[in-house]
Enzyme design. Structure first.
Site, PDB file in Angstrom:
ATOM      1  N   ASP A  39      38.160  43.955  35.814  1.00  0.00           N
ATOM      2  CA  ASP A  39      36.724  43.739  36.405  1.00  0.00           C
ATOM      3  C   ASP A  39      36.453  42.260  36.372  1.00  0.00           C
ATOM      4  OD1 ASP A  39      34.255  45.790  36.668  1.00  0.00           O
ATOM      5  OD2 ASP A  39      33.436  43.563  36.439  1.00  0.00           O
ATOM      6  N   ASP A  65      38.561  37.484  39.210  1.00  0.00           N
ATOM      7  CA  ASP A  65      38.489  37.935  40.319  1.00  0.00           C
ATOM      8  C   ASP A  65      39.933  38.354  41.123  1.00  0.00           C
ATOM      9  OD1 ASP A  65      38.037  38.061  43.184  1.00  0.00           O
ATOM     10  OD2 ASP A  65      37.174  35.962  43.227  1.00  0.00           O
ATOM     11  N   ASN A  92      39.475  50.449  42.892  1.00  0.00           N
ATOM     12  CA  ASN A  92      38.220  50.622  43.168  1.00  0.00           C
ATOM     13  C   ASN A  92      37.358  49.565  43.522  1.00  0.00           C
ATOM     14  OD1 ASN A  92      35.763  52.542  42.703  1.00  0.00           O
ATOM     15  ND2 ASN A  92      35.600  50.988  40.984  1.00  0.00           N
ATOM     16  N   TYR A 159      31.563  44.869  55.877  1.00  0.00           N
ATOM     17  CA  TYR A 159      32.218  46.013  55.039  1.00  0.00           C
ATOM     18  C   TYR A 159      32.838  47.101  55.804  1.00  0.00           C
ATOM     19  CZ  TYR A 159      31.542  49.489  51.364  1.00  0.00           C
ATOM     20  OH  TYR A 159      31.611  50.523  50.333  1.00  0.00           O
ATOM     21  N   LYS A 163      36.920  48.432  55.141  1.00  0.00           N
ATOM     22  CA  LYS A 163      36.960  49.976  54.543  1.00  0.00           C
ATOM     23  C   LYS A 163      37.817  50.411  55.543  1.00  0.00           C
ATOM     24  CE  LYS A 163      34.957  49.731  50.567  1.00  0.00           C
ATOM     25  NZ  LYS A 163      35.773  49.866  49.445  1.00  0.00           N
TER      26      LYS A 163
END
Length: 255
Positions: A39, A65, A92, A159, A163
């Site tokens: 993370d 990162d 994720n 975005y 995706k």
């Protein structure tokens, strides 16, 4: 070995400092997996590791990162050195755009969203593949896609493109490596109660256009509901599921 086949296995979960990633990390740990928590947020990552350890589980954290190749290398090296390999990768981690229409999307927004949401998962999948190929039973990679993977009315241009790209990665991976025991699948979350933030200008064209469509999303899912689908796709119970893009959206994708 647990019924899902995770006992003693090495699982990397990105974005595990909060939300869906944290819920997935908890579920894998509860099934006996050793979990590498990756993370950007050191506090969140540390809290996830501590919570797993408090329940008797095994976890380590790598903070950084994930769009940086050096951080990706550290994540994979830590999992291999500490846990002996990588059996499962949960790609994720991600960020939202500003719901910007294409004409409103500047270079910085585009490049950052694509780098975090698409390039980072590519880098991680590429980095774990040699280790999964070395496993006698291959491995499983689960991606967090989005309703924006299926339609143009769930997010801004950057975005949405990122995706849709995730779905392409899943399908390519599933074809290229199915003969060597590596599976790739994705969940498609609908509205989900997490801490992800959308910094949208209320007067911009994109958010104003998308608002009526977003109202069709229905009941927001809990992070645990998304994590349960991730666990299933990574498990032995899904051993013949490969290349699937699974909506977890209370029927939003059916509208």
């Amino acid at each position: 070995m647990s019924s899902n086949g995770f006992e003693g296995r090495s699982v990397v979960v990105t974005g595990a400092g909060s939300g869906i990633g944290r819920a997935a990390a908890f579920k894998f740990a509860a099934e006996g997996a050793r979990v590498l928590v990756a993370d950007l947020n050191p506090e969140g990552a540390g809290e996830t590791v501590k919570a797993i350890e408090n329940e008797g589980g095994i976890a380590r954290a790598v903070v950084g990162d994930l769009s940086d190749q050096r951080v990706v290398d550290e994540v994979v090296a830590t999992a291999v050195d500490t846990f002996g390999g990588v059996n499962v990768l949960v790609n994720n981690a991600g960020i939202m755009d500003r719901m910007s229409a294409l004409g409103e999307t500047d270079d910085a927004e585009w490049e950052r969203v694509i780098r975090v949401n698409l390039t980072a998962p590519f880098l991680l999948a590429r980095a774990v593949l040699p280790h999964m190929l070395a496993n006698t039973d291959g491995g499983a990679i689960v991606f967090t896609a989005s309703e924006a993977s299926l339609r143009g009315s769930a997010a801004g241009a950057a975005y949405t493109a990122s995706k849709h790209g995730i779905v392409g990665l899943v399908k390519s991976l599933s074809v290229m490596y199915r003969g060597v025991g590596i599976r790739a699948n994705a969940i498609v979350p609908g509205a989900t109660a997490t801490s992800i933030q959308v910094d949208a200008r209320a007067d911009a064209h994109g958010p104003a256009t998308l608002r009526p469509y977003l109202g069709l999303s229905g009941r927001p899912a809990a992070a645990d509901e998304q994590a349960a689908a991730i666990l299933f796709l990574a498990s032995d119970a899904a051993s013949n599921i490969n290349g699937a893009v699974l909506p977890v959206d209370n029927g939003w994708s059916a509208i």
